[in-house]
Each structure stands twice: as C-alpha cells, then as structure tokens.
Design a protein around this motif. Structure first.
Motif: not given
Length: 157
Positions: A59-61, A97-98, A115-116, A149-150
């Motif tokens: 959910t992230a990068t 993107t959140t 999260k990644e 980024e999430e």
C-alpha cells in the motif's frame, strides 16, 4: 489509450493522471523515453510488486527525489488516479495517492517499509533492496531525499 477501461469501471476520465508499472514506468506507451536502461528482471519485479498491490499487501512505494526530471511533479494527494500496469504493460488496477511525504533515506520508518510489503517487510530488507536499486541509477546517498507515497486501490481490472 485507457479511455474505454476507465469508463467500463465507472472512473472519472478527468481524474486520470497516468499509467505506469513499478520499476519500469511505462515503456509501452513512451518507447522513446530513454531516461533509464531497463534491466529485463525489472519486468518480473514489476509483476511481483503488482501482485502485492492486488492482494492488499503493498500500500506504499518510495522513489528518489533526485530521480525526477526537472519540471516533473512528485506524487500528490489530489483525488486523481493512476492505472497500475503489470510487467507486461497490462492494466491491473487503478490507485489513488492517499499520503505523500519527503524523508531522508536513513529516516524511512519501519512502518513505511512494512506498508511497501516487500520481502519480509522489515526496514532492514527495505534499506538493502532500495539502496541497491538506487545505486543502479547512480542516485544513492544515505542522506538522499525519498518521496514516500501511500495509495489505495480504487478499481481492479
């Protein structure tokens, strides 16, 4: 190029930003884009990362701020969406993107690494993999700025 897909999934075409795959961007749409030399294993990794997104693990990068071209915008929370492609250029989902924030490489948190969703989801694993990746492109420094980024999936294709 993705107009029909966007309409089929009842997404707002006016909120579409771009289509890309992890690791490789979108060489299928922009074959003249020679910013990076794409290693064939990157397409396999793009597939693996896309699967993690689809199953809700990723959910992230993160990206290197120094890797953005002049005038290229970093991700932002703006209500728009991107189409995520697999390693073959096939659309798999739409994401929005959140959350976006900048942090030094050595200050990326274990929460972000988790999260990644990659490897064992540890910060140690995240640092090792990302350091090697950024070194491939001559971008790595321990104090480099990282764009974290999430995102969330808003449609699966």
């Amino acid at each position: 190029m993705y107009e029909k897909l966007i309409k089929e999934h009842q997404l707002d075409l006016n909120k579409y930003r771009t289509a890309w795959a992890f690791m490789v961007g979108n060489p299928w749409e922009n074959s003249s884009d020679a910013r990076i030399q794409i290693n064939p294993t990157m397409f396999e990794e793009a597939d693996q990362l896309a699967k993690l997104v689809l199953d809700g693990t990723k959910t992230a990068t993160a990206s290197a701020l120094s890797g953005y071209d002049e005038g290229e915008h970093i991700p932002e929370v703006d209500g728009k969406f991107d189409i995520l492609l697999d390693g073959h250029g096939k659309p798999i989902c739409a994401i929005t993107t959140t959350k976006v924030y900048l942090v030094k490489f050595d200050q990326v948190s274990s929460e972000h690494a988790f999260k990644e969703g990659e490897g064992d989801r540890s910060l140690f694993y995240w640092r090792e993999v990302h350091e090697n990746f950024f070194k491939e492109f001559g971008l790595f420094a321990h104090d480099m700025d990282i764009v974290c980024e999430e995102f969330e999936v808003i449609a699966k294709f």
